[in-house]
Write an enzyme that holds these catalytic residues in place. Structure first.
Site, mmCIF file in Angstrom:
data_model
loop_
_atom_site.group_PDB
_atom_site.id
_atom_site.type_symbol
_atom_site.label_atom_id
_atom_site.label_comp_id
_atom_site.label_asym_id
_atom_site.label_seq_id
_atom_site.Cartn_x
_atom_site.Cartn_y
_atom_site.Cartn_z
ATOM 1 N N ARG A 18 0.856 -1.186 0.000
ATOM 2 C CA ARG A 18 0.000 0.000 0.000
ATOM 3 C C ARG A 18 0.891 1.233 0.000
ATOM 4 O O ARG A 18 2.110 1.133 0.139
ATOM 5 C CB ARG A 18 -0.939 0.022 1.211
ATOM 6 C CG ARG A 18 -0.227 0.161 2.560
ATOM 7 C CD ARG A 18 -1.218 0.336 3.682
ATOM 8 N NE ARG A 18 -0.541 0.464 4.966
ATOM 9 C CZ ARG A 18 -1.157 0.711 6.122
ATOM 10 N NH1 ARG A 18 -2.465 0.857 6.157
ATOM 11 N NH2 ARG A 18 -0.472 0.817 7.243
ATOM 12 N N GLU A 59 -3.196 8.085 6.555
ATOM 13 C CA GLU A 59 -1.885 8.000 7.199
ATOM 14 C C GLU A 59 -0.741 8.402 6.254
ATOM 15 O O GLU A 59 0.128 7.596 5.910
ATOM 16 C CB GLU A 59 -1.643 6.585 7.732
ATOM 17 C CG GLU A 59 -2.589 6.199 8.860
ATOM 18 C CD GLU A 59 -2.301 4.822 9.443
ATOM 19 O OE1 GLU A 59 -2.698 4.583 10.590
ATOM 20 O OE2 GLU A 59 -1.678 3.979 8.752
ATOM 21 N N GLU A 107 -8.441 5.975 14.773
ATOM 22 C CA GLU A 107 -8.085 4.561 14.845
ATOM 23 C C GLU A 107 -7.394 4.251 16.167
ATOM 24 O O GLU A 107 -6.576 5.026 16.649
ATOM 25 C CB GLU A 107 -7.138 4.158 13.705
ATOM 26 C CG GLU A 107 -7.743 4.134 12.317
ATOM 27 C CD GLU A 107 -6.750 3.609 11.288
ATOM 28 O OE1 GLU A 107 -5.798 2.893 11.672
ATOM 29 O OE2 GLU A 107 -6.908 3.919 10.098
ATOM 30 N N TRP A 114 0.697 -4.763 13.543
ATOM 31 C CA TRP A 114 1.910 -4.070 13.130
ATOM 32 C C TRP A 114 2.933 -3.953 14.257
ATOM 33 O O TRP A 114 3.930 -3.263 14.117
ATOM 34 C CB TRP A 114 1.560 -2.681 12.612
ATOM 35 C CG TRP A 114 0.804 -2.757 11.327
ATOM 36 C CD1 TRP A 114 -0.534 -2.542 11.149
ATOM 37 C CD2 TRP A 114 1.320 -3.098 10.042
ATOM 38 N NE1 TRP A 114 -0.895 -2.712 9.839
ATOM 39 C CE2 TRP A 114 0.234 -3.056 9.130
ATOM 40 C CE3 TRP A 114 2.578 -3.426 9.564
ATOM 41 C CZ2 TRP A 114 0.382 -3.324 7.775
ATOM 42 C CZ3 TRP A 114 2.718 -3.696 8.216
ATOM 43 C CH2 TRP A 114 1.630 -3.648 7.339
ATOM 44 N N GLU A 169 -3.357 -7.530 7.330
ATOM 45 C CA GLU A 169 -3.878 -7.201 8.661
ATOM 46 C C GLU A 169 -4.965 -8.180 9.107
ATOM 47 O O GLU A 169 -5.854 -7.834 9.876
ATOM 48 C CB GLU A 169 -4.406 -5.762 8.665
ATOM 49 C CG GLU A 169 -3.287 -4.751 8.457
ATOM 50 C CD GLU A 169 -3.773 -3.308 8.446
ATOM 51 O OE1 GLU A 169 -3.112 -2.466 9.071
ATOM 52 O OE2 GLU A 169 -4.804 -3.028 7.799
#
Length: 658
Positions: free
Chosen positions: A117, A156, A316, A324, A364
């Site tokens: 990503r 982010e 979040e 992570w 994830e």
């Protein structure tokens, strides 16, 4: 900042609650169950479309909004609002294949491949045009949709690139900053090592080179990279505003651990005010020297700082383990409730999670969620429902602000400068030291803002500058002290100017204010300590420092045998200077007059309306019952609260003063 934006999401009644929602990962029949469970849990806001570029725009010139239409309609029918994302954080493989120049290049000159990503170069014109096109199409289509509550640009931001597009953009940025090559050469001190530039084409990003790169170049490239990502955000926001001028716009900044990769105070100027809000992501680190309650408090206080004291939104967090972090971990019973309430206590207008339902696949897939792999008959979902009920009971606090007694000075540019090449110690990181001081103040019950050194500091009783390496002048800090404030400055502060050039004479910009002269730096090897005459110990750093117009409070016991702690009274206030990093901050804070009279583990924070009631948030992270010095009504239970009442271990209360 003069504005006061206390209703940051007007279409949400009360406080926001929910998380990232990725229904594209699930069959249609699961969507209906999701909305039913959201209503059961009290969810009223979900972030959608964050990583859905490939679904909306499956190929060049192809657009399909069928799935997103269905999702938005379903949410509207279920009474759940949407934080609609532009999906531009993750271009699909077809885009990278069609436009390979948009893939980022690292400092070693390697162009990264697709497959993860954030695979984009912020400086590639075709990518810049694509994200504006995407934002425009979404805003045109959904501006008046009944589910829409707010817009979520990108996700982010952090990506940097050193490709030729980056080089061209960097040169243009430098020309705007310095005007000409003479200005650039002077700012970077390029006479050192014969680095003087005679043509703009010679100026490159900090790609890998034979030796230590120019510190001024490294610092300016970080400034430039932050500005470039901000420009991306602003371009999408401007496109959205053309069609949806009445809905707030945000992106999710990151405040986890020691992340300081962007100049968030500069970003904050464009994320506050009318139809803007600050939203942040914060995750707890299992192997961090700072405890979880203190980590949550710092993340919240840092977020409030980006909002210049106004309300903000936790976009979040994790309900349990995070995919992570090094080594998975599990939150204990009640942690979700306590941590989430701490964010709300410290200014968040609700609590959001990543994510709503745990993913079955992808990077994830083991990241926790509000609906975990274990299903609804689980500790996590029970606590999710409990917190949803709490937020309904706390609806009246919406728009209230946090009362802070102290500030820690945070300058992102200074953090970067302290890590430029050629430092006298590799261990003088800024951000971990700010977090260490914050945790010490948290343990003493001091609610602390994270403030920029240039802001108005007059409202604080104490201001701490544990490490303010870069500072042009002392004017704002001097005014704060002269007008009655107490300033504490840590070592190796005020040393360089805005271009990372050492000020003449040490300690540079702050020497006159503090009344000291630094003769020599004496870094302390990792693991060693420097003893002070009163039994305190220093670590990491020491100096040969002499008082010129200050009182020497404590000296080093051994070398350098000069002053270690200084105090100077100036005007109606005073400034303290520490010539070492104190290993234990508690004795110094006691010397400063900051009492430690709260039971261990008790967190107390107050929010208040400007012309209305105030609320004491009490969270007992400790092992023993704790008295809470407040009277009124506990909004979480509806019962009266007196000063004789105690909070059980792990318990929470929000007491409205009556």
């Amino acid at each position: 900042m003069a504005h006061r934006n206390t209703d940051i999401i007007p279409t949400i009644e009360g406080l926001a609650y929910g998380g990232d929602y990725n229904p594209e990962q699930w069959p249609r029949e699961v969507w209906d169950e999701d909305v039913r469970l959201m209503r059961e849990a009290g969810v009223n806001l979900v972030s959608v479309n964050i990583f859905a570029w490939a679904g909306i725009n499956p190929g060049p010139g192809e657009w399909d909004f069928t799935r997103l239409d269905a999702i938005m309609d379903l949410l509207a029918a279920g009474g759940v609002k949407a934080d609609l994302a532009t999906s531009t954080a993750s271009p699909p493989p077809w885009f990278s294949q069609a436009h390979p120049e948009t893939l980022p290049v690292n400092p070693e000159g390697i162009r990264l491949n697709s497959g993860a990503r954030a695979e984009y170069c912020p400086h590639a014109p075709v990518f810049q045009a694509a994200v504006v096109d995407m934002a425009t199409r979404l805003a045109e289509r959904y501006a008046d949709h009944p589910a829409l509550a707010m817009w979520h640009v990108g996700n982010e931001y952090y990506r940097s690139c050193t490709c030729d597009h980056a080089a061209d953009a960097f040169r243009a940025w430098l020309q705007d900053r310095y005007g000409d090559l003479d200005g650039l050469n002077a700012a970077w001190g390029t006479t050192f090592w014969s680095q003087t530039y005679s043509d703009w084409t010679q100026v490159l990003p900090p790609r890998i080179c034979a030796e230590t790169p120019n510190p001024g170049l490294v610092l300016d490239f970080r400034r430039f990279s932050s500005d470039a990502l901000l420009a991306l955000f602003r371009s999408e926001a401007a496109a959205i505003e053309q069609h949806s001028p009445d809905k707030p716009i945000t992106t999710n900044a990151m405040v986890t651990g020691n992340f300081s990769g962007l100049d968030y105070h500069r970003w904050g100027e464009h994320m506050t005010g009318p139809n803007r809000l600050v939203a942040t992501d914060h995750y707890l680190l299992p192997d961090d020297p700072i405890g979880w309650p203190e980590q949550a408090a710092f993340g919240a206080d840092a977020s409030r700082g980006l909002a210049a004291g106004d309300p903000w939104l936790l976009m979040e967090q994790s309900s349990n383990s995070s995919a992570w972090r090094r080594g998975y971990f599990a939150k204990k019973p009640g942690d979700l409730l306590r941590h989430s309430l701490s964010y709300v206590a410290r200014g968040s207008e609700g609590a959001m999670f990543f994510q709503w339902r745990a993913s079955r696949y992808g990077a994830e897939r083991y990241h926790s969620a509000m609906v975990p792999h274990g299903g609804t008959d689980s500790k996590v979902f029970r606590e999710v429902k409990q917190f949803g009920a709490w937020l309904k009971d706390l609806a009246e606090i919406k728009g209230s602000t946090v009362d802070s007694r102290a500030a820690i000075l945070l300058d992102f540019i200074s953090c970067w400068a302290a890590n430029t090449p050629g430092q006298p110690s590799a261990d003088m990181d800024t951000y971990p030291e700010l977090r260490r001081w914050h945790a010490a103040l948290w343990r003493r019950g001091v609610t602390t803002d994270l403030a920029n050194p240039e802001w108005d500091l007059s409202g604080y009783e104490y201001v701490f500058a544990p490490h303010l390496y870069l500072l042009d002048d002392d004017a704002n800090l001097r005014a704060y002290v002269e007008n009655g404030g107490t300033l504490v400055v840590g070592p190796y502060s005020g040393i360089v100017d805005a271009n990372d050039r050492v000020h003449p004479g040490l300690p540079g910009a702050l020497g006159g204010l503090m009344g000291v002269r630094v003769e020599e730096f004496v870094p302390i090897p990792n693991g060693d300590k420097a003893s002070l005459e009163n039994g305190w110990e220093g670590e990491t750093w020491s100096e040969v420092t002499h008082a010129t117009d200050a009182e020497t409070v404590v000296s080093f016991k051994d070398y350098p045998e000069t002053g270690a702690v200084f105090r100077r009274r100036l005007g109606r206030g005073e400034v303290w200077y520490l010539a070492t990093r104190l290993a234990d901050l508690d004795p110094f804070l006691a010397e400063l007059g900051i009492a430690s009279d709260l039971p261990e583990g008790l967190e107390l924070v107050r929010r208040s309306h400007e012309h209305g009631p105030s609320y004491t948030f009490a969270i007992n992270h400790g092992k023993d019952p704790a008295p809470v010095p407040a009277t009124g009504r506990n909004l979480l239970t509806g019962a009266a609260w007196t000063e004789e009442d105690t909070l059980e271990p792990g318990g929470c209360a929000v007491i409205r003063r009556e």
